[in-house]
Design a protein around this motif. Structure first.
Motif, PDB file in Angstrom:
ATOM      1  N   UNK B 104       0.871  -1.169   0.000  1.00 14.87           N
ATOM      2  CA  UNK B 104       0.000   0.000   0.000  1.00 14.87           C
ATOM      3  C   UNK B 104       0.902   1.211   0.000  1.00 14.87           C
ATOM      4  N   UNK B 105       0.762   2.022  -1.062  1.00 13.72           N
ATOM      5  CA  UNK B 105       1.673   3.152  -1.212  1.00 13.72           C
ATOM      6  C   UNK B 105       0.909   4.470  -1.279  1.00 13.72           C
ATOM      7  N   UNK B 106       1.589   5.508  -0.847  1.00 15.76           N
ATOM      8  CA  UNK B 106       1.094   6.874  -1.000  1.00 15.76           C
ATOM      9  C   UNK B 106       1.542   7.342  -2.387  1.00 15.76           C
ATOM     10  N   UNK B 107       0.588   7.726  -3.229  1.00 12.41           N
ATOM     11  CA  UNK B 107       0.960   8.112  -4.594  1.00 12.41           C
ATOM     12  C   UNK B 107       0.309   9.434  -4.968  1.00 12.41           C
ATOM     13  N   UNK B 108       1.002  10.184  -5.813  1.00 11.43           N
ATOM     14  CA  UNK B 108       0.534  11.497  -6.268  1.00 11.43           C
ATOM     15  C   UNK B 108       0.832  11.625  -7.760  1.00 11.43           C
ATOM     16  N   UNK B 109       0.199  12.581  -8.455  1.00 14.62           N
ATOM     17  CA  UNK B 109       0.554  12.804  -9.854  1.00 14.62           C
ATOM     18  C   UNK B 109       2.049  13.086  -9.987  1.00 14.62           C
ATOM     19  N   UNK B 110       2.601  12.680 -11.115  1.00 20.02           N
ATOM     20  CA  UNK B 110       4.044  12.841 -11.344  1.00 20.02           C
ATOM     21  C   UNK B 110       4.530  14.246 -11.053  1.00 20.02           C
ATOM     22  N   UNK B 140       3.401  10.566  11.308  1.00 22.79           N
ATOM     23  CA  UNK B 140       4.192  11.660  10.728  1.00 22.79           C
ATOM     24  C   UNK B 140       3.735  13.019  11.243  1.00 22.79           C
ATOM     25  N   UNK B 141       2.830  13.003  12.202  1.00 16.31           N
ATOM     26  CA  UNK B 141       2.323  14.246  12.810  1.00 16.31           C
ATOM     27  C   UNK B 141       1.804  15.228  11.760  1.00 16.31           C
ATOM     28  N   UNK B 142       1.034  14.676  10.780  1.00 16.31           N
ATOM     29  CA  UNK B 142       0.477  15.516   9.722  1.00 16.31           C
ATOM     30  C   UNK B 142      -1.048  15.452   9.806  1.00 16.31           C
ATOM     31  N   UNK B 143      -1.680  16.604   9.633  1.00 15.57           N
ATOM     32  CA  UNK B 143      -3.142  16.605   9.598  1.00 15.57           C
ATOM     33  C   UNK B 143      -3.618  16.687   8.163  1.00 15.57           C
ATOM     34  N   UNK B 144      -4.411  15.735   7.766  1.00 14.48           N
ATOM     35  CA  UNK B 144      -4.964  15.739   6.406  1.00 14.48           C
ATOM     36  C   UNK B 144      -6.298  15.023   6.459  1.00 14.48           C
ATOM     37  N   UNK B 145      -7.122  15.277   5.428  1.00 14.86           N
ATOM     38  CA  UNK B 145      -8.432  14.648   5.387  1.00 14.86           C
ATOM     39  C   UNK B 145      -8.323  13.325   4.622  1.00 14.86           C
ATOM     40  N   UNK B 146      -8.845  12.261   5.236  1.00 18.55           N
ATOM     41  CA  UNK B 146      -8.801  10.951   4.588  1.00 18.55           C
ATOM     42  C   UNK B 146     -10.232  10.544   4.250  1.00 18.55           C
ATOM     43  N   UNK B 147     -10.475  10.219   2.982  1.00 20.08           N
ATOM     44  CA  UNK B 147     -11.840   9.799   2.640  1.00 20.08           C
ATOM     45  C   UNK B 147     -11.844   8.411   2.035  1.00 20.08           C
ATOM     46  N   UNK B 148     -12.895   7.660   2.362  1.00 22.23           N
ATOM     47  CA  UNK B 148     -13.006   6.289   1.887  1.00 22.23           C
ATOM     48  C   UNK B 148     -13.275   6.282   0.384  1.00 22.23           C
ATOM     49  N   UNK B 149     -12.514   5.503  -0.353  1.00 29.53           N
ATOM     50  CA  UNK B 149     -12.692   5.384  -1.795  1.00 29.53           C
ATOM     51  C   UNK B 149     -13.384   4.068  -2.114  1.00 29.53           C
ATOM     52  N   UNK B 150     -14.473   4.145  -2.852  1.00 29.80           N
ATOM     53  CA  UNK B 150     -15.240   2.947  -3.213  1.00 29.80           C
ATOM     54  C   UNK B 150     -14.666   2.231  -4.420  1.00 29.80           C
ATOM     55  N   UNK B 151     -13.549   2.645  -4.932  1.00 33.99           N
ATOM     56  CA  UNK B 151     -12.975   1.955  -6.089  1.00 33.99           C
ATOM     57  C   UNK B 151     -12.400   2.952  -7.071  1.00 33.99           C
ATOM     58  N   UNK B 152     -11.675   2.426  -8.073  1.00 35.09           N
ATOM     59  CA  UNK B 152     -11.051   3.271  -9.096  1.00 35.09           C
ATOM     60  C   UNK B 152     -10.252   4.396  -8.446  1.00 35.09           C
ATOM     61  N   UNK B 153      -9.542   4.068  -7.387  1.00 29.60           N
ATOM     62  CA  UNK B 153      -8.824   5.076  -6.608  1.00 29.60           C
ATOM     63  C   UNK B 153      -7.769   5.813  -7.434  1.00 29.60           C
ATOM     64  N   UNK B 154      -7.056   5.063  -8.274  1.00 24.25           N
ATOM     65  CA  UNK B 154      -5.986   5.689  -9.061  1.00 24.25           C
ATOM     66  C   UNK B 154      -6.470   6.893  -9.850  1.00 24.25           C
ATOM     67  N   UNK B 155      -7.647   6.730 -10.439  1.00 28.19           N
ATOM     68  CA  UNK B 155      -8.184   7.783 -11.291  1.00 28.19           C
ATOM     69  C   UNK B 155      -8.417   9.069 -10.516  1.00 28.19           C
ATOM     70  N   UNK B 156      -8.632   8.952  -9.212  1.00 27.16           N
ATOM     71  CA  UNK B 156      -8.944  10.138  -8.421  1.00 27.16           C
ATOM     72  C   UNK B 156      -7.746  11.035  -8.164  1.00 27.16           C
ATOM     73  N   UNK B 157      -6.561  10.489  -8.239  1.00 31.26           N
ATOM     74  CA  UNK B 157      -5.384  11.261  -7.843  1.00 31.26           C
ATOM     75  C   UNK B 157      -5.190  12.486  -8.718  1.00 31.26           C
ATOM     76  N   UNK B 158      -5.657  12.429  -9.962  1.00 29.42           N
ATOM     77  CA  UNK B 158      -5.413  13.555 -10.868  1.00 29.42           C
ATOM     78  C   UNK B 158      -6.421  14.676 -10.691  1.00 29.42           C
ATOM     79  N   UNK B 159      -7.629  14.343 -10.262  1.00 27.74           N
ATOM     80  CA  UNK B 159      -8.644  15.374 -10.290  1.00 27.74           C
ATOM     81  C   UNK B 159      -9.360  15.581  -8.961  1.00 27.74           C
ATOM     82  N   UNK B 160      -9.664  14.513  -8.251  1.00 28.01           N
ATOM     83  CA  UNK B 160     -10.616  14.627  -7.151  1.00 28.01           C
ATOM     84  C   UNK B 160      -9.955  14.851  -5.801  1.00 28.01           C
ATOM     85  N   UNK B 161      -8.759  14.352  -5.634  1.00 32.75           N
ATOM     86  CA  UNK B 161      -8.072  14.500  -4.347  1.00 32.75           C
ATOM     87  C   UNK B 161      -6.616  14.859  -4.608  1.00 32.75           C
TER      88      UNK B 161
END
Lengths: 296, 296, 296, 296, 296, 296
Positions: B104-110, B140-161
């Motif tokens: 399980x990795x943390x991933x972001x757009x290139x 890591x003592x970071x505050x961020x919002x985490x939301x449950x993804x119902x699927x197709x998570x990869x696609x969200x990285x570019x636009x939704x989150x």
């Protein structure tokens, strides 16, 4: 269009339908590679002496009896249902997974008052195996109406008829449909059968026997495995005594003094018990390997 | 409808979904033949002492913890995500092809400015693994919002989150989606887990251990092969020294004087290097054969 | 996006389409596990030194010649059709089932007056293999029109053209379409080919040779099996004389006095004859087992 | 086997492959019901005067030119590519959804230096449409290598060649592959074409024209709808002036005094604008209904 | 890669998954043709002012609330579950066949002692709709454990939990699983929702309202039909009185004296009763025809 | 589990198998929406007064006769084959495409000496329709052996038997198999049949008649279309005389002086001839539109 029917050709019927895939897989293991083409109803086989035909399992014994086929593979159930006079060459167990024989059973809804064949008097029974069902009723001196079922027989037991005679292996589909087994009419396994005339001809008989031998070797191998292990020689007698499944092993000395290598062929379904026992008895380097054919 | 729940029955959860096919294949190799029926949600197994249930991998640890299941196979990730208190009996590597562990990795757009967990402050992250992601942020003592993804998570990285936490093996799907891996939160392999109470009962524990032993033997055998070769005896010491992968071989004399037969079990992935080396060292008649189980 | 093209990377073309599945299966047997993803056109392989590309079999030789690929697997037919100048590293036989080589044949309707290439003068021929067909006509000094066929070539022979040049293995599809084979233009097997420049570089050449060695070992193993049997020692010389197929066996003494264990590797297609003969010659406990690789 | 080729039979070629399903659907709407059988390559049609053949779109114009077919439906692109001399009877727009014409475009990677046809000098181009691409290069007086692509042409633009000529409708697949369109070589729509000799025969010509008329009527109807609405008579002149799309409507009095019913046929794609406007203009009971054929 | 986000673009979320196919079909009927490509996650639509996104129905309201989407179609259930603050533009009934609304129901095994929400105290409930279920329990002042179900929720009711909250339309799947409905928590229909900010912008609001109007017109038309019939004028008053479903018909004189043509739009589900009644009342030439859109 | 069998419920059998899909589509057009669930063998229908059962077409007449079903849809062939005493309510033509009736025909290989039923003496015939075939032989006073065929009957005609009796519509499959039709035994269309007792009960009879009316209206509508056109009034008499297919049209004045609008319902298969003729006769704005139901 078809190969000429010379003396040196054996016409062999394979069962189309539910047994088809398994039969072709077993034949491949026996050494006969078969290709089914959607363009031609005559399968290809890499043996010029064989002429294959794909025919419904229900009909094969009929065409073997009539001599259109020299031999064929079909179920015992349909040989009996057709009352075909054919020579039975061999019996096989195709279903490695369950190691259970298919059975034609009399089944009724769980809450049916029918508890024994006697209770069928005056009732209606649906089945694909009409003749055998009638024979069963005669044997039990019961009069009941038997009607041919074109399929989905299980579903009929609740609404359309009083009882069914249907085929089952593990019984799980009957249980899921809330049906209760009252009696077993017939157990059935795949058989290799031959036409009586063909069986009298030496070349055909030898050819059929050879196929039977290889098919049996291949099917036996599905339920057996090779086993190798290393053991201190001093523990060997105790091990062999404790584990009779280790039938007739080959024993070889290892380079490590005092240790021997033991190798044997065993039934796969005893491996679940045997390997833990072997490990407990001091065996090391236990290896299980697959087999293609086993011919004793 | 189900088998009676006597003391001599072990309730075993198999993971439905992506691990299902692999689990059933491994169990068959271990010696347990399982049939899934579309008509019944209880799979058939050819062992009367087992009662199988097909349950989502995400939920198995929950039902093992609650005692509804005695044991089950599921991923380490979901045991952690659920925070289930269960006994871990064994770890397996199902993926023979890649021999890579799911991560399980943390991933972001290139081209994202996010380069480290610190950069996540105030951002939105989509993931199926909400609890583990929150734990990672706390670590890591970071505050961020985490939301449950119902699927197709990869696609969200570019636009939704702003970032995702998703599972990957080879990373090729992430690369194809132009995503960059920032960090790994969790590596996960399939585990056999047991309920703590069940594990205290001798019969259940022994039964579970036996399944674990056979499953491990079968899975180990997938990545190993048997190797045989013939060699001039005089070349043997040099060969053994040069090729430590030839661990503990069996040496036998051949009828041809001065030649020996060498046999051993090796990791399949070294064969690519080993066979060319063996051939270069004078080995002849090199044979590699498959194994069903390997138990040391 | 793709791995860097350092000196230590070999660019390898696999044939997309009808050869694809077989090629990937053979590569897996050779020890190279390949995953095709629908999301990326670059297949994954568990060897960092390989960079795979899936390209149509018809085009691979072109891209190997141009140097875009270092090497690739394609059919002999398309190497010839493209007239590609490449280094041929090895020839393989992929089709275990039929053990028959694919052939491009000149075929006509059964009742066509065309009996030999000479009869083609002034006729129209449809084929996918336009250049080879024209070369064949020149060789026979016949003038005829050759047109490129986009598919379903067989169907055209009856209505649209006078003859076709099409590929066949067993000929059964041609027979089912009532076509007659007039002549064979070309036999074709899969080949491993290399770019001439790549072949001159030691690392690339060694890497290609290693793949060729393992692939050949894996493909040879498909048509061979291991055979073990027990025999009374006194019958051994007669057996070995009678059955030359039992090439160079390993003989070991059994614990049962006067009996030996015989083990060897044989071609699978002789097993059909050999096992019955062995049994007739007094062999017992005959075991056939599968092989992964055979390297002599 | 086929129907006799009397004077009163028209041999009609339908495009096999990507246009096949659409063509059969359009023909059904035109009134010709066609059944494709997997057992016979000659489709059934409920018109004894038609003899259908399914032939690749790429080849139909060739067989219409040679006279083997009297007429056929194929794309303008392949008529041009084959340089076939045929009579063009009609042009159709099959794609109702996008109402966009298929275009063969010159495309390159987004970051390619190629900006105009001039930049192709000395480059390699892959395409299925080799002749048209060469013609395009000649027109622009550019020398470049054109190679036939057997498929998956888009994928080649990034690695195997410098540019491609490929077909596109909306361009979305090119965009998804990070390709940029440099120029359009050819727009293509489906055409009904006839052999010149067949076109001279009155019966055949009349038959072909009738099919063209009905096919056009059916295809026109796909993009049109019927519209009915009720309106106060006093608002009618303003409405008709404001909405010229309401071409030539039928006006009928309603039983409710002062109200009229308006009915017309309009292009479906203006409905999105028209219905809100009609409602705003006081129309009530607006009904849109489908049409089978529209013949002006 | 995506279209520029100018003021004149509306970002519209379509529900991926079970509602997807129906939504795209309804949008096509409304006049918006959408193409889903497996190569791109952005669907094509033949309206340059729309930018579509396919997002899970469970997540759409979240992204509309956050403003990533201007509007979207999703179920009322997930708007509630997410507690999203969005503007609801319209409600639709997608399911023409059953005309039944999806309901989230509390269900238990047929023989469960649970008869009312009160009986849930201390029990475990599995559901996909965790928040709404908890809200329901609070409303009934019952404490029970609610766990998220990853799927196959029905199967859990018998063994893994005490009750489930699951979605149903006709209830037939629950009945087939021997489950009993205790209560209904929530009825849900598809809704068109808009972001509050977007709704304030005139262009966006008008665009959304127009889509809503056309979508409603298309969906209404699915459950309505056009009806025409001929009748003797003298029978007309009696007919209209007896059959109020014949709302507001258009009456026209026929050329046959004393006869009128009656035309109207009616609900399709009353046709089953109406046509036999009309025929009994002397109507002739009754014609029912389909509609594309109905806008009152 | 099933709905209670009150007086107000009609038990209706639908044919499972080849007629199933068509029957459900026709029922939907008649106004009865049916959903088949893989989880339950009882289909859902949006009419509480109907209880549906899916039963093989071969068996439906048997269960209607026995009274288990009140009515059902099945083929005339199986009603005859079973000799069922049932009330025939209506006959339908399901096959819109071919408008051809299914026929059971006696067929032999093209080169068979059998030319008439007399030639069957002493031969073997395979068929699914054993009783009807025997009846046919008795009628022709011929003795021959009739055997039940479990499927793939066509393939048997060449090798296994002398003749077959099989079902065909267009005959194209028989032709493709090189078979010749000798005689037709039986034509068969779908029928709605009722149990004699059910037919005597007023409510059931009315319900069945209503379904028959709507089903007939829907099926008639499949082969009919609505037609509208504009014409100069002066041409109207000539047109009506020349085209009797324009049965009983509605004539309305248009706003354009001297022009009328003509509207009628016609058989779809005459449209192919009619539209070209109408256009030739001066008609303009010809519109064809689809119908849902037509009830005269």
């Amino acid at each position: 269009m078809t190969k000429s029917d010379s003396k040196r050709t054996l016409r062999f019927g394979l069962p189309k339908g539910s047994l088809q895939e398994a039969t072709i897989a077993k034949m491949a293991k026996a050494g006969y590679n078969i290709l089914i083409s959607s363009r031609s109803y005559i399968p290809y086989v890499d043996d010029d002496e064989l002429e294959l035909r794909l025919i419904r399992a229900q009909e094969i014994s009929r065409y073997v009896e009539h001599g259109y086929l020299d031999c064929g593979i079909t179920g015992y159930d349909w040989i009996q249902e057709n009352g075909s006079r054919v020579h039975e060459v061999g019996e096989f167990q195709f279903n490695k997974a369950t190691r259970q024989t298919a059975r034609w059973v009399l089944a009724v809804p769980e809450d049916s008052p029918i508890k024994s064949p006697k209770d069928l008097a005056g009732k209606r029974i649906a089945t694909e195996l009409v003749n055998q069902t009638r024979k069963y009723l005669r044997r039990h001196k019961v009069k009941a109406e038997v009607e041919f079922s074109w399929g989905a027989t299980e579903m009929k037991a609740h609404e359309l008829v009083d009882a069914i005679v249907d085929i089952t292996e593990t019984g799980s589909s009957l249980r899921a449909n809330k049906l209760r087994i009252v009696d077993t009419l017939l157990s059935s396994t795949p058989r290799l059968i031959a036409n009586h005339e063909a069986w009298k001809q030496p070349w055909k008989r030898q050819k059929i026997e050879r196929i039977a031998l290889l098919l049996k070797g291949a099917i036996d191998a599905e339920t057996k495995v090779g086993l190798k292990l290393n053991l201190e020689q001093k523990n060997l007698p105790a091990l062999l005594k404790a584990l009779p499944a280790l039938r007739n092993p080959t024993i070889a000395n290892l380079s490590l003094k005092g240790w021997v290598a033991v190798e044997t062929i065993i039934d796969e379904h005893v491996v679940r018990e045997l390997i833990p026992a072997l490990k407990a008895a001091g065996a090391e380097g236990i290896i299980e390997y697959p087999l293609n054919k086993v011919v004793y």
